[in-house]
Scaffold this active site. Structure first.
Site, PDB file in Angstrom:
ATOM      1  N   CYS A 176       0.826  -1.209   0.000  1.00 43.40           N
ATOM      2  CA  CYS A 176       0.000   0.000   0.000  1.00 43.40           C
ATOM      3  C   CYS A 176       0.860   1.259   0.000  1.00 43.40           C
ATOM      4  O   CYS A 176       0.476   2.295  -0.553  1.00 43.40           O
ATOM      5  CB  CYS A 176      -0.942   0.007   1.203  1.00 43.40           C
ATOM      6  SG  CYS A 176      -0.107  -0.099   2.813  1.00 43.40           S
ATOM      7  N   HIS A 188      -1.930   0.279   7.628  1.00 50.79           N
ATOM      8  CA  HIS A 188      -2.253   0.691   6.266  1.00 50.79           C
ATOM      9  C   HIS A 188      -1.798   2.131   6.046  1.00 50.79           C
ATOM     10  O   HIS A 188      -1.849   2.953   6.969  1.00 50.79           O
ATOM     11  CB  HIS A 188      -3.765   0.578   6.056  1.00 50.79           C
ATOM     12  CG  HIS A 188      -4.175   0.419   4.629  1.00 50.79           C
ATOM     13  ND1 HIS A 188      -3.558  -0.450   3.754  1.00 50.79           N
ATOM     14  CD2 HIS A 188      -5.155   1.024   3.908  1.00 50.79           C
ATOM     15  CE1 HIS A 188      -4.151  -0.373   2.574  1.00 50.79           C
ATOM     16  NE2 HIS A 188      -5.114   0.523   2.640  1.00 50.79           N
ATOM     17  N   ASN A 208      -7.560   5.441  -0.173  1.00 52.50           N
ATOM     18  CA  ASN A 208      -7.148   4.095   0.180  1.00 52.50           C
ATOM     19  C   ASN A 208      -6.538   3.446  -1.069  1.00 52.50           C
ATOM     20  O   ASN A 208      -7.198   3.376  -2.109  1.00 52.50           O
ATOM     21  CB  ASN A 208      -8.368   3.290   0.653  1.00 52.50           C
ATOM     22  CG  ASN A 208      -8.001   1.925   1.175  1.00 52.50           C
ATOM     23  OD1 ASN A 208      -6.999   1.336   0.805  1.00 52.50           O
ATOM     24  ND2 ASN A 208      -8.853   1.391   2.048  1.00 52.50           N
TER      25      ASN A 208
END
Length: 672
Positions: A80, A242, A266
């Protein structure tokens, strides 16, 4: 060496087109060796089928219309941090085109070869890959564009970064700021907001001003220590473990007050905030269509959402900044909003066990601290608009990670010298000459990069980077940004003998093993004069060794080598010491008396060869060599120090003063 390493991109592509063939990258082949460091198939995947885009999509495109932040959706890989970084990069067209050249396609002049550029530890590096991509047999496993499945720039960009970092597993876990530094050459900085009682009250203002200076912003929530999954969803829709990119900031009127908002994305391309100002919240529904359009609100789960700045500070634990210029550093903004050119001084160096891995100076290793690499910098003129007579210096220390892991905590100290000196500070000279100015450039951190800004009066300073614990090995890059040009250098010993101290008695057995190196005229035997001269030298070396053999064990710590050579009147540079430690240090970083004597004799002979070459260079048929060319690189020195004799051939052990862009005084030491 493969053809991909020998030839540049244009040569490779021209050859492929001429032969009507498609590129297969031997350095990053389409098999498990490119997926994991072990060469095994990643756990959790049933099978991986490598396919070219033309075998995945009917009409593959490198870029569909324009590259945007929505083109990157995270796949099976836990990267990520890379996806979020690349998404932010896509918001700045010129920066993206530097990393992702847009003149690539699958139609005209297609040869299955693509190129990308990364700023890799101080140097822009072109990475060439083939277009084989990991699939499950039908779809891409890793990065993709779900909205435009025929677009492949994101997947190929990810592949190039994986190649740079060793394999796809090298992207599994990391920090958003690291990926953006590799894409821009910027400076990373973070604000720790774990302790909510210590959050600066002007954080949003700093974010706003920093964003105006074209810095990138991101944020993250740490994973709980005992978590069984790589990401853990919270009830509010956010994920722990994250990284999110911050793609916009806004201040909007609501019920008679102004609300500070942050837009986050995201990297999964799905999964959004569920609290106030989320897509379907009462606050968002109350906005006029014009205001929603101005904010770019999209009411669907595409991974991008607005949330109040106060909620960001309450839920996240770190805010990351990646500054394209030093002007945008948060501490700089807090004092001044000037914008100007900066001078950058860059050094590449290493912490080496037994030589320069001295640690932070905590007991009982406080004396080892001075063995760390040391860098001098002289600040002469105050900043242009500083009425206090101060000089701004920004120090950035970056560990060169192995396998994408920051396994050591790093930091640095800055000392002000009372009097300039050309050799490193040590236990004796530091109290006499150094005045500690800042105990730390912040706390020691496991981050790849640690950055700190200082305002110092003109003078001579020494910057000492270190790991927290001693004996930890790593390579690093040190950058120092200043408003004015500076004088800077590596503090090191200069190799070469002067005079020897009074000798003492030593055993004959050691002399027998040194006959070869004592044979100065290369006759194969020792003359009387050679034997007498050599014997006197050996006794002097033994005397010095005994002075440093504190426990009388017949061994000394290799960290003492610099002092030992110095006491002999033969200071030896760190480059040479590196070869000695690698060859003779052993696991315990100890060296015995016989090895020490053999080493000093061989180095003395090498120096004499240098002097002979120097004299020959004054003749018409002579050649000119530098000291570093005569005392060669560590790998060559190791062979020479291991051998029974010496050759008088030279190798290139130069120190490169090449500059890069605005870099002033860049020094590249031997790659260890």
């Amino acid at each position: 060496m493969s053809s991909a390493r020998r030839k540049d991109f244009q040569s490779l592509k021209a050859e492929l087109l001429q032969n009507n063939s498609l590129f297969i990258d031997e350095d990053f082949p389409p098999d498990n060796r490119s997926l994991t460091f072990s060469g095994q198939q990643p756990s959790g995947l049933r099978k991986v089928v490598w396919r070219r885009p033309k075998d995945i999509a009917r009409n593959p495109k490198f870029i569909v219309r324009n590259a945007t932040r929505f083109d990157l959706d995270q796949g099976y890989l836990g990267n990520c941090w890379f996806i979020a970084g690349a998404s932010l990069l896509a918001t700045k067209k010129k920066l993206l085109q530097r990393c992702v050249p847009h003149d690539q396609e699958f139609d005209h002049n297609y040869a299955g070869i693509f190129r990308f550029n990364f700023w890799w530890y101080g140097k822009w590096t072109e990475v060439v890959v083939d277009d084989y991509l990991p699939t499950d047999g039908y779809r891409l496993i890793y990065a993709s564009n779900r909205e435009e499945p025929d677009e492949f720039w994101a997947a190929l960009f990810e592949k190039a970064y994986a190649k740079l970092r060793g394999c796809y597993e090298g992207l599994d876990g990391g920090k958003l700021q690291d990926s953006l530094v590799d894409m821009t050459g910027g400076i990373s900085e973070d604000i720790d907001i774990k302790d909510k009682s210590q959050i600066p009250p002007n954080v949003f203002d700093v974010m706003w001003k920093t964003n105006d200076l074209n810095s990138f912003l991101g944020c993250s929530i740490a994973l709980p220590q005992n978590a069984s999954r790589s990401e853990v969803e919270l009830a509010n829709g956010l994920y722990m473990g994250h990284a999110y990119s911050i793609t916009a900031l806004a201040v909007v009127p609501y019920q008679g007050r102004s609300v500070q908002l942050c837009r986050l994305r995201n990297p999964w391309g799905r999964g959004e905030w569920k609290g106030e100002w989320s897509d379907n919240s009462p606050q968002m529904r109350s906005l006029s269509p014009e205001m929603k359009k101005q904010l770019g609100v999209v009411i669907r789960d595409e991974g991008e959402f607005w949330m109040p700045a106060q909620d960001l500070l309450s839920n996240f634990e770190e805010i990351q900044f990646i500054h394209l210029t030093p002007d945008a550093l948060t501490s700089e903004l807090a004092n001044n909003e000037r914008k100007q050119q900066w001078t950058v001084t860059v050094y590449h160096d290493a912490w080496i066990r037994g030589l320069t891995a001295g640690g932070c100076g905590n007991a009982p290793y406080q004396d080892l601290y001075w063995k760390n690499p040391q860098f001098s910098i002289t600040l002469t003129d105050p900043d242009e608009n500083d009425n206090r007579g101060q000089c701004t210096i920004i120090v950035s220390l970056m560990e060169k990670e192995k396998n994408n892991k920051s396994e050591i905590a790093i930091g640095f100290d800055i000392y002000k010298l009372k009097n300039p000196q050309n050799r490193p500070l040590d236990v004796e000279s530091a109290p006499r000459n150094a005045l500690i100015l800042k105990k730390r450039g912040g706390i020691y951190q496991y981050n790849r990069e640690v950055t700190k800004r200082f305002e110092l009066p003109p003078g001579s300073y020494v910057v000492i980077p270190s790991s927290f614990k001693p004996h930890e090995e790593a390579e690093f890059m040190l950058r120092m940004f200043t408003e004015k040009a500076v004088t800077s250098s590596v503090l090191d010993e200069t190799s070469g003998p002067s005079s020897l101290k009074e000798p003492m008695k030593f055993s004959m057995e050691a002399c027998r093993s040194l006959i070869t190196v004592m044979d100065r005229n290369r006759s194969g035997a020792l003359t009387y004069d050679e034997a007498m001269k050599g014997w006197g030298e050996v006794k002097a070396y033994k005397t010095v060794f005994d002075q440093f053999d504190f426990d009388k064990s017949g061994n000394v710590d290799t960290y003492e080598l610099s002092k030992m050579f110095g006491s002999l009147g033969f200071p030896v540079s760190r480059m040479v010491q590196t070869a000695i430690v690698r060859r003779y240090g052993g696991r315990n970083n100890k060296i015995n008396v016989l090895d020490f004597i053999i080493i000093i004799c061989k180095l003395t002979l090498m120096f004499e060869i240098f002097q002979d070459q120097k004299q020959k260079s004054n003749t018409t048929d002579g050649a000119s060599f530098t000291m570093n060319e005569t005392l060669p690189q560590p790998e060559t020195l190791t062979k020479m120090l291991t051998a029974d004799g010496l050759t008088d051939g030279r190798t290139d052990g130069r120190t490169d003063g090449q500059t890069d862009g605005q870099t002033d005084g860049q020094t590249d030491i031997v790659n260890l």
